[in-house]
Design a protein around this motif. Structure first.
Motif, PDB file in Angstrom:
ATOM      1  N   ARG A 118     -39.965  12.127 -41.391  1.00 33.75           N
ATOM      2  CA  ARG A 118     -40.005  11.870 -42.833  1.00 33.75           C
ATOM      3  C   ARG A 118     -41.324  12.391 -43.401  1.00 33.75           C
ATOM      4  NH1 ARG A 118     -35.823  10.876 -40.994  1.00 33.75           N
ATOM      5  NH2 ARG A 118     -34.508   9.013 -41.178  1.00 33.75           N
ATOM      6  N   PHE A 119     -41.255  12.924 -44.632  1.00 36.61           N
ATOM      7  CA  PHE A 119     -42.437  13.462 -45.293  1.00 36.61           C
ATOM      8  C   PHE A 119     -42.671  12.732 -46.614  1.00 36.61           C
ATOM      9  CE2 PHE A 119     -40.883  16.790 -42.548  1.00 36.61           C
ATOM     10  CZ  PHE A 119     -42.029  17.336 -42.000  1.00 36.61           C
ATOM     11  N   THR A 120     -43.926  12.739 -47.078  1.00 37.21           N
ATOM     12  CA  THR A 120     -44.238  12.182 -48.388  1.00 37.21           C
ATOM     13  C   THR A 120     -43.855  13.197 -49.465  1.00 37.21           C
ATOM     14  OG1 THR A 120     -46.474  13.098 -48.519  1.00 37.21           O
ATOM     15  CG2 THR A 120     -46.220  10.999 -47.355  1.00 37.21           C
ATOM     16  N   ALA A 121     -43.936  12.759 -50.728  1.00 36.62           N
ATOM     17  CA  ALA A 121     -43.630  13.661 -51.844  1.00 36.62           C
ATOM     18  C   ALA A 121     -44.614  14.825 -51.916  1.00 36.62           C
ATOM     19  CB  ALA A 121     -43.653  12.877 -53.154  1.00 36.62           C
ATOM     20  N   LYS A 122     -45.818  14.661 -51.324  1.00 34.71           N
ATOM     21  CA  LYS A 122     -46.819  15.721 -51.318  1.00 34.71           C
ATOM     22  C   LYS A 122     -46.652  16.672 -50.128  1.00 34.71           C
ATOM     23  CE  LYS A 122     -50.338  12.971 -53.693  1.00 34.71           C
ATOM     24  NZ  LYS A 122     -51.708  12.400 -53.593  1.00 34.71           N
ATOM     25  N   GLY A 123     -45.638  16.443 -49.305  1.00 33.24           N
ATOM     26  CA  GLY A 123     -45.414  17.305 -48.156  1.00 33.24           C
ATOM     27  C   GLY A 123     -46.229  16.947 -46.940  1.00 33.24           C
ATOM     28  N   GLU A 124     -46.704  15.702 -46.854  1.00 35.65           N
ATOM     29  CA  GLU A 124     -47.467  15.255 -45.687  1.00 35.65           C
ATOM     30  C   GLU A 124     -46.545  14.503 -44.736  1.00 35.65           C
ATOM     31  OE1 GLU A 124     -50.143  12.847 -47.861  1.00 35.65           O
ATOM     32  OE2 GLU A 124     -51.572  14.461 -48.284  1.00 35.65           O
ATOM     33  N   LEU A 125     -46.788  14.636 -43.434  1.00 31.87           N
ATOM     34  CA  LEU A 125     -46.005  13.910 -42.448  1.00 31.87           C
ATOM     35  C   LEU A 125     -46.200  12.412 -42.647  1.00 31.87           C
ATOM     36  CD1 LEU A 125     -44.223  13.989 -39.881  1.00 31.87           C
ATOM     37  CD2 LEU A 125     -46.343  13.959 -38.556  1.00 31.87           C
ATOM     38  N   ARG A 126     -45.083  11.670 -42.775  1.00 29.71           N
ATOM     39  CA  ARG A 126     -45.169  10.229 -43.022  1.00 29.71           C
ATOM     40  C   ARG A 126     -44.804   9.411 -41.793  1.00 29.71           C
ATOM     41  NH1 ARG A 126     -41.430   7.992 -47.637  1.00 29.71           N
ATOM     42  NH2 ARG A 126     -39.874   7.994 -45.975  1.00 29.71           N
ATOM     43  N   SER A 127     -43.669   9.747 -41.144  1.00 33.32           N
ATOM     44  CA  SER A 127     -43.231   8.927 -40.022  1.00 33.32           C
ATOM     45  C   SER A 127     -42.246   9.689 -39.147  1.00 33.32           C
ATOM     46  CB  SER A 127     -42.589   7.633 -40.526  1.00 33.32           C
ATOM     47  OG  SER A 127     -41.473   7.919 -41.363  1.00 33.32           O
ATOM     48  N   VAL A 128     -42.096   9.184 -37.921  1.00 35.82           N
ATOM     49  CA  VAL A 128     -41.133   9.727 -36.965  1.00 35.82           C
ATOM     50  C   VAL A 128     -40.298   8.568 -36.439  1.00 35.82           C
ATOM     51  CG1 VAL A 128     -40.809  10.985 -34.804  1.00 35.82           C
ATOM     52  CG2 VAL A 128     -42.739  11.555 -36.306  1.00 35.82           C
ATOM     53  N   HIS A 129     -38.981   8.692 -36.563  1.00 35.37           N
ATOM     54  CA  HIS A 129     -38.063   7.641 -36.135  1.00 35.37           C
ATOM     55  C   HIS A 129     -37.464   8.010 -34.781  1.00 35.37           C
ATOM     56  CE1 HIS A 129     -37.681   5.714 -40.253  1.00 35.37           C
ATOM     57  NE2 HIS A 129     -38.415   6.797 -40.464  1.00 35.37           N
ATOM     58  N   TYR A 130     -37.271   7.007 -33.924  1.00 36.30           N
ATOM     59  CA  TYR A 130     -36.644   7.267 -32.625  1.00 36.30           C
ATOM     60  C   TYR A 130     -35.907   6.021 -32.160  1.00 36.30           C
ATOM     61  CZ  TYR A 130     -40.593   4.740 -30.451  1.00 36.30           C
ATOM     62  OH  TYR A 130     -41.509   3.790 -30.097  1.00 36.30           O
ATOM     63  N   GLN A 131     -35.017   6.217 -31.208  1.00 30.47           N
ATOM     64  CA  GLN A 131     -34.194   5.125 -30.686  1.00 30.47           C
ATOM     65  C   GLN A 131     -34.671   4.771 -29.279  1.00 30.47           C
ATOM     66  OE1 GLN A 131     -31.530   3.506 -32.314  1.00 30.47           O
ATOM     67  NE2 GLN A 131     -31.672   2.079 -30.589  1.00 30.47           N
ATOM     68  N   ALA A 132     -35.127   3.548 -29.098  1.00 31.49           N
ATOM     69  CA  ALA A 132     -35.494   3.036 -27.778  1.00 31.49           C
ATOM     70  C   ALA A 132     -34.556   1.873 -27.472  1.00 31.49           C
ATOM     71  CB  ALA A 132     -36.962   2.617 -27.759  1.00 31.49           C
TER      72      ALA A 132
END
Length: 202
Positions: A118-132
């Motif tokens: 996921r990225f912010t509106a400014k194009g910065e990396l916000r988060s990474v989702h994963y399944q554990a």
């Protein structure tokens, strides 16, 4: 702007996937070639030549999935680096047309799936989702990541989701599980204070 842009103009082949930079210019593509081969290309200059940086064969080699391009012209991809069994989040410097050597996110025993970033509106990396053992999230913001870790530890058998406001000052925290339809908290980043908001009815 109301203007149409023909992305295929000047493309390096039969494009199956595009990635646009924060100014909506094509800077990375994946093309399909003969005998089920695919190739990843980047464009160091927004109006320059396309440069191939990886080629693979479908089903016989690991795929590359483009996640997005940030404001610094870094392309994020999900790929399997050499020597690893899991798919990881990798970065490519578009201007240099080079892979960064180490994965940004690599989890032993768990794959990072396409569409996880996921990225912010400014194009910065916000988060990474994963399944554990259940859905998990890694946040680029250290304060949010610490909050996620603390809430995961507090509610070990439940799923915790953080939803930052547009300016990032407030974070809605939702907690849910098999026997808990959901409860909500509001976290203020400035004061690091969190208050209970309410819960869902079964």
């Amino acid at each position: 702007t109301g203007k149409a842009q023909r992305l295929s103009m000047g493309a390096p082949g039969i494009v199956v996937s595009w990635a646009l930079d924060t100014q909506d210019r094509p800077r990375a593509v994946i093309t399909r070639e003969a005998e089920a081969h695919f190739q990843l290309w980047v464009r160091p200059d927004s109006d320059g030549t396309w440069v191939p940086i990886r080629r693979w064969r479908e089903l016989l080699e690991s795929d590359v999935s483009m996640e997005g391009i940030d404001a610094d012209d870094v392309l994020y991809v999900v790929a399997q680096p050499q020597g690893r069994d899991e798919s990881c989040l990798m970065a490519i410097d578009i201007k240099a047309a080079q892979w960064r050597p180490d994965p940004l996110v690599a989890l032993k025993g768990y794959d990072i799936e396409p569409g996880a970033t996921r990225f912010t509106a400014k194009g910065e990396l916000r988060s990474v989702h994963y399944q554990a053992d259940r859905p998990r999230v890694l946040h680029a913001d250290p304060q949010l990541d610490a909050l996620q870790t603390a809430m995961d530890a507090e509610f070990k058998d439940r799923t915790v989701v953080l939803q930052p406001s547009r300016d990032g000052a407030l974070v809605l925290v939702s907690v849910s599980g098999d026997v808990d339809p959901g409860q909500y908290f509001l976290y203020q980043k400035g004061t690091q204070h969190m208050r209970y908001v309410g819960r869902e009815r079964p």
